[in-house]
Design a protein around this motif. Sequence first.
Motif, PDB file in Angstrom:
ATOM      1  N   LEU A 157       0.679  -1.144  -0.003  1.00 19.79           N
ATOM      2  CA  LEU A 157      -0.053   0.029   0.004  1.00 19.79           C
ATOM      3  C   LEU A 157       0.856   1.290   0.018  1.00 19.79           C
ATOM      4  O   LEU A 157       0.428   2.334  -0.843  1.00 19.79           O
TER       5      LEU A 157
ATOM      6  N   PRO B  20       4.738   1.931  -3.680  1.00 24.31           N
ATOM      7  CA  PRO B  20       4.168   2.946  -4.476  1.00 24.31           C
ATOM      8  C   PRO B  20       5.246   4.177  -4.194  1.00 24.31           C
ATOM      9  O   PRO B  20       5.414   4.796  -5.080  1.00 24.31           O
TER      10      PRO B  20
ATOM     11  N   VAL C 217       7.648   6.121  -7.051  1.00 24.15           N
ATOM     12  CA  VAL C 217       8.025   7.436  -7.116  1.00 24.15           C
ATOM     13  C   VAL C 217       9.417   8.117  -7.317  1.00 24.15           C
ATOM     14  O   VAL C 217       9.823   8.613  -8.185  1.00 24.15           O
TER      15      VAL C 217
ATOM     16  N   GLY D 167       2.494  19.822   0.961  1.00 26.22           N
ATOM     17  CA  GLY D 167       1.523  18.694  -0.087  1.00 26.22           C
ATOM     18  C   GLY D 167       0.110  19.294  -0.065  1.00 26.22           C
ATOM     19  O   GLY D 167      -0.493  18.432  -0.802  1.00 26.22           O
TER      20      GLY D 167
ATOM     21  N   LEU E 192      -0.179  17.138 -10.380  1.00 28.81           N
ATOM     22  CA  LEU E 192      -1.357  16.629 -11.041  1.00 28.81           C
ATOM     23  C   LEU E 192      -1.274  17.004 -12.323  1.00 28.81           C
ATOM     24  O   LEU E 192      -1.724  16.199 -13.289  1.00 28.81           O
TER      25      LEU E 192
ATOM     26  N   ILE F 127       0.684  14.768 -14.295  1.00 29.82           N
ATOM     27  CA  ILE F 127       0.091  13.436 -14.259  1.00 29.82           C
ATOM     28  C   ILE F 127      -1.114  13.291 -15.440  1.00 29.82           C
ATOM     29  O   ILE F 127      -1.424  12.340 -16.121  1.00 29.82           O
TER      30      ILE F 127
ATOM     31  N   VAL G 172       2.576  12.864   3.512  1.00 26.99           N
ATOM     32  CA  VAL G 172       2.737  12.982   1.999  1.00 26.99           C
ATOM     33  C   VAL G 172       1.598  13.631   1.428  1.00 26.99           C
ATOM     34  O   VAL G 172       0.400  13.402   1.780  1.00 26.99           O
ATOM     35  N   SER G 173       1.898  14.335   0.397  1.00 27.91           N
ATOM     36  CA  SER G 173       0.853  15.109  -0.308  1.00 27.91           C
ATOM     37  C   SER G 173      -0.118  14.039  -1.014  1.00 27.91           C
ATOM     38  O   SER G 173       0.418  13.125  -1.540  1.00 27.91           O
ATOM     39  N   PRO G 174      -1.431  14.422  -0.780  1.00 29.49           N
ATOM     40  CA  PRO G 174      -2.338  13.438  -1.646  1.00 29.49           C
ATOM     41  C   PRO G 174      -1.950  13.225  -2.948  1.00 29.49           C
ATOM     42  O   PRO G 174      -2.309  12.192  -3.537  1.00 29.49           O
ATOM     43  N   ILE G 175      -1.692  14.236  -3.811  1.00 31.69           N
ATOM     44  CA  ILE G 175      -1.517  14.250  -5.092  1.00 31.69           C
ATOM     45  C   ILE G 175      -0.356  12.936  -5.314  1.00 31.69           C
ATOM     46  O   ILE G 175      -0.380  12.387  -6.134  1.00 31.69           O
ATOM     47  N   VAL G 176       0.674  13.077  -4.387  1.00 28.70           N
ATOM     48  CA  VAL G 176       1.951  12.405  -4.621  1.00 28.70           C
ATOM     49  C   VAL G 176       1.390  10.746  -4.208  1.00 28.70           C
ATOM     50  O   VAL G 176       1.866   9.832  -4.633  1.00 28.70           O
TER      51      VAL G 176
ATOM     52  N   LEU H 290      -0.095   9.450  -7.474  1.00 25.27           N
ATOM     53  CA  LEU H 290       0.872   9.477  -8.296  1.00 25.27           C
ATOM     54  C   LEU H 290       1.515   8.181  -7.904  1.00 25.27           C
ATOM     55  O   LEU H 290       1.813   7.267  -8.860  1.00 25.27           O
ATOM     56  N   ALA H 291       1.862   7.943  -6.807  1.00 23.15           N
ATOM     57  CA  ALA H 291       2.738   6.799  -6.350  1.00 23.15           C
ATOM     58  C   ALA H 291       1.929   5.407  -6.695  1.00 23.15           C
ATOM     59  O   ALA H 291       2.239   4.342  -7.109  1.00 23.15           O
ATOM     60  N   LEU H 292       0.396   5.306  -6.328  1.00 20.90           N
ATOM     61  CA  LEU H 292      -0.223   4.300  -6.632  1.00 20.90           C
ATOM     62  C   LEU H 292      -0.445   3.939  -7.785  1.00 20.90           C
ATOM     63  O   LEU H 292      -0.613   3.070  -8.613  1.00 20.90           O
TER      64      LEU H 292
ATOM     65  N   LEU I 192       1.623   4.776 -10.535  1.00 23.53           N
ATOM     66  CA  LEU I 192       2.778   4.375 -11.052  1.00 23.53           C
ATOM     67  C   LEU I 192       2.991   2.647 -10.674  1.00 23.53           C
ATOM     68  O   LEU I 192       3.458   2.099 -11.692  1.00 23.53           O
ATOM     69  N   VAL I 193       2.331   2.255  -9.575  1.00 21.71           N
ATOM     70  CA  VAL I 193       2.537   1.058  -9.425  1.00 21.71           C
ATOM     71  C   VAL I 193       1.442  -0.069  -9.926  1.00 21.71           C
ATOM     72  O   VAL I 193       1.506  -1.142 -10.507  1.00 21.71           O
ATOM     73  N   TYR I 194       0.141   0.705  -9.881  1.00 18.03           N
ATOM     74  CA  TYR I 194      -1.106  -0.129 -10.096  1.00 18.03           C
ATOM     75  C   TYR I 194      -1.792   0.295 -11.392  1.00 18.03           C
ATOM     76  O   TYR I 194      -2.821  -0.538 -11.768  1.00 18.03           O
TER      77      TYR I 194
ATOM     78  N   TRP J 256       3.768  -1.208 -12.255  1.00 20.35           N
ATOM     79  CA  TRP J 256       4.795  -2.256 -11.871  1.00 20.35           C
ATOM     80  C   TRP J 256       4.032  -3.694 -11.712  1.00 20.35           C
ATOM     81  O   TRP J 256       4.402  -4.652 -12.324  1.00 20.35           O
TER      82      TRP J 256
ATOM     83  N   PHE K 107      -4.579   4.542   2.343  1.00 24.61           N
ATOM     84  CA  PHE K 107      -3.153   5.123   2.462  1.00 24.61           C
ATOM     85  C   PHE K 107      -3.317   6.324   3.174  1.00 24.61           C
ATOM     86  O   PHE K 107      -2.505   6.425   4.260  1.00 24.61           O
TER      87      PHE K 107
ATOM     88  N   VAL L 261      -6.805  11.561  -8.371  1.00 21.70           N
ATOM     89  CA  VAL L 261      -5.788  11.277  -9.252  1.00 21.70           C
ATOM     90  C   VAL L 261      -6.105   9.927  -9.669  1.00 21.70           C
ATOM     91  O   VAL L 261      -5.973   9.274 -10.985  1.00 21.70           O
TER      92      VAL L 261
END
Lengths: 283, 317
Positions: free
Chosen positions: A43, A47, A51, A219, A243, A246, B150-154, B157-159, B161-163, B169, B194, B262
């Motif tokens: 989770l 992730p 990044v 953030g 954003l 993205i 951690v910023s909600p936008i990040v 982004l993190a999720l 990038l993986v899913y 990934w 998260f 996001v």
Amino acid sequence: MTSTTLTPAGRSARKRRPARTGHPLTRGSAIGLGVATMWFSLLVLIPLAAVAATAAGSGWDSFSRALSNDATASAIRLTVLMALAVTAVNVVMGTLIAWVLVRDRFPGQRVIEVVIDVPFALPTIVAGLVLLSLYGPTSPLGVDVAGTRLSVFLAFLFVTTPFVVRSVQPVLAELDRDAEEAAASLGASRFTVFRRIILPSLIPAIAAGATLSFARAVGEYGSLVLLSGNLPMRTEVASVRILSSIENDNPDNAAAVAVILLAISLVVIVVVDVLQRRMVRRG
Amino acid sequence: MADETIDGHAAGNGDLSLVKTGHEPGHEPGRERLREPDDAPKRAPARRAAARRGPLTYVLRLIVIAYLFFLIAWPLYLVGQNAFKDGFGAMRDVLTDADTVDALLLTVQIAAISVVLNTVFGVGISLLLVRYDFPGKRVLNALLDMPLSVSPIVVGLALTLVYNGRSGWFGPALEDAGFQIIFAVPGMVLATTFIALPLVIREVVPVLEEVGDDQEQAARSLGAGAFTTFRRITLPAIKWGVVYGVVLSLARALGEFGAVKVVSGNVLGSTRTATLAVEEKYLNFDKDGAYATSFLLALVAVAAVIVVSIFKPKGKR
């Protein structure tokens, strides 16, 4: 559903002395730890690592390209400056609010306790709308900051209000009053008592709250969407830049900006920690 | 930093539980006797009412009230006023609009799932952190607080990038197996989980530290199994910590916006949550609808804060 495996199981724990530090893992708890760590990794850790990896994967180029983009650089500058300013205000006002809540007694104090926690629970998009209703175009005060840089400051200030208060308050409540009274009886003024006796014990808590509020401000996104107008080069903050990267299908750039923000947060955390240690030592 | 915050909470709770034990809802007679020797010396002498009160006291009080009034209380009140400025019309429109109702229901579902996940995980990991020793415990403890900074936008982004199903990934493999995560409800659940992850842990850990494990040891030595011990001894003792954690996570989960935005793709009717609906309504010049939906969300948030503050007075008599 996994709670049974997470609870202490097996017989080996029983034989040990009841110590506050904790037991070695039993089989059941080891499985529990494994499951929990795996979930946490899937989770959060993987992730976030993605990044960092994405940013690193495209090399220094992506960083320099991200930073040499005027709009991005200006967004990062605005975000960091406003976050620092808001943190400074929170250090003063948060400590003051905590002081009033702990040392003063007046009717309606419970209401203040509730009001302080509201920004923490309020959805950020609603926070933006809330501020817009008093400081927007239809303001009953006639103050319209929507679309200006002040709106960024205001939104950051709103969402970060609880942090310093909530970290200073319990420490202040626990503080022993004897030293203060001794100092006062020896002729120290109230200001001197505050500066020499009270403040040194509060500094670690203030620093912890300041760090949290800086990280949160850097953030922040939701409360700005409706309030600041997200004008590039003027009121656009770093999260909004990420954003839009993205949405433009440019995850490399998004990851680079995210990592830069993270690095700035780390630097600030370290600086605050060093400052705090130095101030405590000087006492 | 994380340690300090948790210690701070623990200290606050320690003070409170001694002062308030008699009225505390989760109070058990046995606990107080166990704790008293530890906590008694820390307690400040009960003569705080004798503090000097000069004009400064009133000035400070006034500054604080004015500051919070202009920054939080008045703006919050105005949202309520705007939501009901034409009576209940706007509220009725929102509650009879199928898309908005869908968004509200989806929000509640996502929040419920993520709160259950976070509660199970949070209670489990708190037990492990407090009751057991294992390598990497300090690191894990520090990492667990990370989602709050951690910023909600990040996070989104993190999720992604993986899913994500195209280049993530794990995403393509999961998609081949028939699970779409990003731009679908599972991704929104992950994002919501998260951002609210540390909240239960932060409430439960101090309580677990405070109650100690003497009673658990006793139960175990009398032959109770692990599950029975947890259900009959540990859970009742940490009940209120869990409840506060759940309430805070719920408020946070219902209100998550950036991370969900996001990963959701904001598909009308299927991946649109209440907070996304607020943004859309406002940007589409449906201000009344935006205010009415916001009012509902704000109501839940304020109710959550009030519930916690009623059952958990901080450092007061």
